[in-house]
Design a protein around this motif. Structure first.
Motif, PDB file in Angstrom:
ATOM      1  N   LEU A  40       2.862  25.941 -69.129  1.00 54.66           N
ATOM      2  CA  LEU A  40       3.319  24.742 -68.434  1.00 54.66           C
ATOM      3  C   LEU A  40       2.219  24.170 -67.536  1.00 54.66           C
ATOM      4  CD1 LEU A  40       6.979  25.743 -67.467  1.00 54.66           C
ATOM      5  CD2 LEU A  40       6.239  24.250 -69.335  1.00 54.66           C
ATOM      6  N   LYS A  41       1.466  25.049 -66.891  1.00 58.11           N
ATOM      7  CA  LYS A  41       0.372  24.613 -66.020  1.00 58.11           C
ATOM      8  C   LYS A  41      -0.738  23.962 -66.845  1.00 58.11           C
ATOM      9  CE  LYS A  41      -2.650  26.275 -62.349  1.00 58.11           C
ATOM     10  NZ  LYS A  41      -3.053  27.429 -61.555  1.00 58.11           N
ATOM     11  N   GLU A  42      -1.068  24.559 -67.987  1.00 60.77           N
ATOM     12  CA  GLU A  42      -2.136  24.023 -68.842  1.00 60.77           C
ATOM     13  C   GLU A  42      -1.849  22.587 -69.272  1.00 60.77           C
ATOM     14  OE1 GLU A  42      -4.180  24.938 -73.208  1.00 60.77           O
ATOM     15  OE2 GLU A  42      -3.095  26.531 -72.181  1.00 60.77           O
ATOM     16  N   TYR A  43      -0.590  22.289 -69.555  1.00 62.04           N
ATOM     17  CA  TYR A  43      -0.213  20.953 -70.007  1.00 62.04           C
ATOM     18  C   TYR A  43       0.369  20.080 -68.893  1.00 62.04           C
ATOM     19  CZ  TYR A  43      -1.375  22.016 -74.781  1.00 62.04           C
ATOM     20  OH  TYR A  43      -2.069  22.325 -75.921  1.00 62.04           O
ATOM     21  N   SER A  44       0.286  20.548 -67.664  1.00 60.55           N
ATOM     22  CA  SER A  44       0.802  19.814 -66.498  1.00 60.55           C
ATOM     23  C   SER A  44       2.240  19.342 -66.717  1.00 60.55           C
ATOM     24  CB  SER A  44      -0.097  18.619 -66.174  1.00 60.55           C
ATOM     25  OG  SER A  44      -1.400  19.056 -65.904  1.00 60.55           O
ATOM     26  N   LEU A  45       3.055  20.250 -67.234  1.00 61.33           N
ATOM     27  CA  LEU A  45       4.455  19.938 -67.505  1.00 61.33           C
ATOM     28  C   LEU A  45       5.317  20.237 -66.288  1.00 61.33           C
ATOM     29  CD1 LEU A  45       4.559  21.430 -71.099  1.00 61.33           C
ATOM     30  CD2 LEU A  45       4.693  19.012 -70.490  1.00 61.33           C
ATOM     31  N   PRO A  46       6.400  19.516 -66.143  1.00 62.03           N
ATOM     32  CA  PRO A  46       7.301  19.789 -65.014  1.00 62.03           C
ATOM     33  C   PRO A  46       7.993  21.135 -65.213  1.00 62.03           C
ATOM     34  CG  PRO A  46       8.289  18.204 -66.496  1.00 62.03           C
ATOM     35  CD  PRO A  46       6.881  18.434 -66.981  1.00 62.03           C
ATOM     36  N   PRO A  47       8.562  21.685 -64.154  1.00 63.29           N
ATOM     37  CA  PRO A  47       9.257  22.971 -64.285  1.00 63.29           C
ATOM     38  C   PRO A  47      10.394  22.888 -65.308  1.00 63.29           C
ATOM     39  CG  PRO A  47       8.984  22.381 -61.984  1.00 63.29           C
ATOM     40  CD  PRO A  47       8.561  21.185 -62.784  1.00 63.29           C
ATOM     41  N   LEU A  51      13.711  30.351 -70.043  1.00 66.26           N
ATOM     42  CA  LEU A  51      14.356  30.684 -71.309  1.00 66.26           C
ATOM     43  C   LEU A  51      14.833  29.441 -72.055  1.00 66.26           C
ATOM     44  CD1 LEU A  51      16.315  33.933 -70.364  1.00 66.26           C
ATOM     45  CD2 LEU A  51      14.077  33.709 -71.456  1.00 66.26           C
ATOM     46  N   TYR A  52      14.322  28.281 -71.648  1.00 65.19           N
ATOM     47  CA  TYR A  52      14.635  27.012 -72.307  1.00 65.19           C
ATOM     48  C   TYR A  52      13.367  26.311 -72.800  1.00 65.19           C
ATOM     49  CZ  TYR A  52      19.355  27.413 -70.441  1.00 65.19           C
ATOM     50  OH  TYR A  52      20.624  27.846 -70.155  1.00 65.19           O
ATOM     51  N   ILE A  53      12.260  26.995 -72.797  1.00 66.96           N
ATOM     52  CA  ILE A  53      10.981  26.390 -73.174  1.00 66.96           C
ATOM     53  C   ILE A  53      10.801  26.436 -74.686  1.00 66.96           C
ATOM     54  CG2 ILE A  53       8.467  26.567 -72.977  1.00 66.96           C
ATOM     55  CD1 ILE A  53       8.927  27.761 -70.165  1.00 66.96           C
ATOM     56  N   ASN A  54      10.728  25.247 -75.291  1.00 62.18           N
ATOM     57  CA  ASN A  54      10.458  25.131 -76.724  1.00 62.18           C
ATOM     58  C   ASN A  54       9.044  24.566 -76.863  1.00 62.18           C
ATOM     59  OD1 ASN A  54      10.180  24.317 -79.394  1.00 62.18           O
ATOM     60  ND2 ASN A  54      12.357  23.864 -79.617  1.00 62.18           N
ATOM     61  N   ILE A  55       8.095  25.453 -77.059  1.00 59.57           N
ATOM     62  CA  ILE A  55       6.682  25.059 -77.071  1.00 59.57           C
ATOM     63  C   ILE A  55       6.369  24.099 -78.210  1.00 59.57           C
ATOM     64  CG2 ILE A  55       4.316  25.917 -77.348  1.00 59.57           C
ATOM     65  CD1 ILE A  55       5.218  28.423 -75.791  1.00 59.57           C
ATOM     66  N   ALA A  56       6.892  24.350 -79.395  1.00 52.29           N
ATOM     67  CA  ALA A  56       6.619  23.460 -80.527  1.00 52.29           C
ATOM     68  C   ALA A  56       7.067  22.041 -80.214  1.00 52.29           C
ATOM     69  CB  ALA A  56       7.300  23.983 -81.790  1.00 52.29           C
ATOM     70  N   GLU A  57       8.253  21.907 -79.659  1.00 53.97           N
ATOM     71  CA  GLU A  57       8.763  20.582 -79.300  1.00 53.97           C
ATOM     72  C   GLU A  57       7.882  19.941 -78.229  1.00 53.97           C
ATOM     73  OE1 GLU A  57      13.073  18.678 -78.363  1.00 53.97           O
ATOM     74  OE2 GLU A  57      12.584  20.516 -77.274  1.00 53.97           O
ATOM     75  N   LEU A  58       7.492  20.702 -77.220  1.00 55.05           N
ATOM     76  CA  LEU A  58       6.640  20.172 -76.157  1.00 55.05           C
ATOM     77  C   LEU A  58       5.267  19.747 -76.683  1.00 55.05           C
ATOM     78  CD1 LEU A  58       7.580  22.711 -73.348  1.00 55.05           C
ATOM     79  CD2 LEU A  58       8.171  20.262 -73.425  1.00 55.05           C
ATOM     80  N   ILE A 151       6.542  31.221 -58.237  1.00 58.44           N
ATOM     81  CA  ILE A 151       6.202  32.648 -58.152  1.00 58.44           C
ATOM     82  C   ILE A 151       5.102  32.989 -59.135  1.00 58.44           C
ATOM     83  CG2 ILE A 151       7.060  34.994 -58.545  1.00 58.44           C
ATOM     84  CD1 ILE A 151       9.860  33.878 -57.628  1.00 58.44           C
ATOM     85  N   PHE A 152       5.253  32.573 -60.385  1.00 56.06           N
ATOM     86  CA  PHE A 152       4.312  32.986 -61.421  1.00 56.06           C
ATOM     87  C   PHE A 152       3.080  32.097 -61.519  1.00 56.06           C
ATOM     88  CE2 PHE A 152       8.139  35.280 -62.465  1.00 56.06           C
ATOM     89  CZ  PHE A 152       7.617  36.542 -62.675  1.00 56.06           C
ATOM     90  N   HIS A 153       3.104  30.906 -60.954  1.00 53.75           N
ATOM     91  CA  HIS A 153       1.890  30.085 -60.871  1.00 53.75           C
ATOM     92  C   HIS A 153       0.872  30.717 -59.945  1.00 53.75           C
ATOM     93  CE1 HIS A 153       2.595  25.675 -62.282  1.00 53.75           C
ATOM     94  NE2 HIS A 153       2.453  26.494 -63.272  1.00 53.75           N
TER      95      HIS A 153
END
Length: 159
Positions: A40-47, A51-58, A151-153
């Protein structure tokens, strides 16, 4: 090739032991959170809840995968027993979507590693899901749903 390997991997899971294990694994859950935050940080995506992250779609894929079209009846039966917030099924569909997308967009193959810790949890028979205020890993741990990215950033190995 990635897609075929991903299907084979999912179908080779011992689905009889899924959700019927006493195994614990804090590290895989933590590692997934780190990798998801890094993506998410690499692509500057919002939070996005982890468990809802669909990387292919993003990344621009329009194709959606239905797990039952590719996976064994044992897999579908084990996952269909989860009645609320079926995150393992969603994650496996996302994993397959990214696998298929990376077969034509090879530069995205590296992001399959984001899902790797969750796939390992499933292979160990460990369930995970969303509860009222967080993310719960069977027998293991709980992470807050809203502040996880902060936390994880901040973890040192995220560059």
């Amino acid at each position: 090739m990635n897609f075929e390997q991903a299907i084979l991997r999912i179908n080779n899971i011992d689905w009889k032991k899924f959700r019927h294990t006493e195994k614990k694994d804090f590290e895989q859950a933590r590692e997934y959170m780190i990798r998801a935050a890094k993506f998410l940080k690499e692509y500057s995506l919002p939070p996005i809840p982890p468990l809802y992250i669909n990387i292919a779609e993003l990344l621009g894929s329009k194709e959606r995968i239905v797990l039952s079209d590719y996976c064994s009846s044992e897999c579908i039966q084990a996952l269909s027993e989860i009645k609320f917030h079926n995150r393992p099924m969603f994650i496996l569909e996302c994993y397959l979507e990214l696998s298929k997308f990376s077969d034509t967009q090879n530069q995205y193959k590296k992001y399959l590693e984001v899902y790797e810790p969750l796939i390992l949890l499933i292979e160990m028979g460990i369930d995970f899901g969303v509860c009222d205020n967080g993310i719960e890993i069977q027998n293991s741990c709980w992470y807050p749903r809203t502040s996880w990215l902060n936390i994880f950033h901040s973890i040192d190995n995220i560059k």
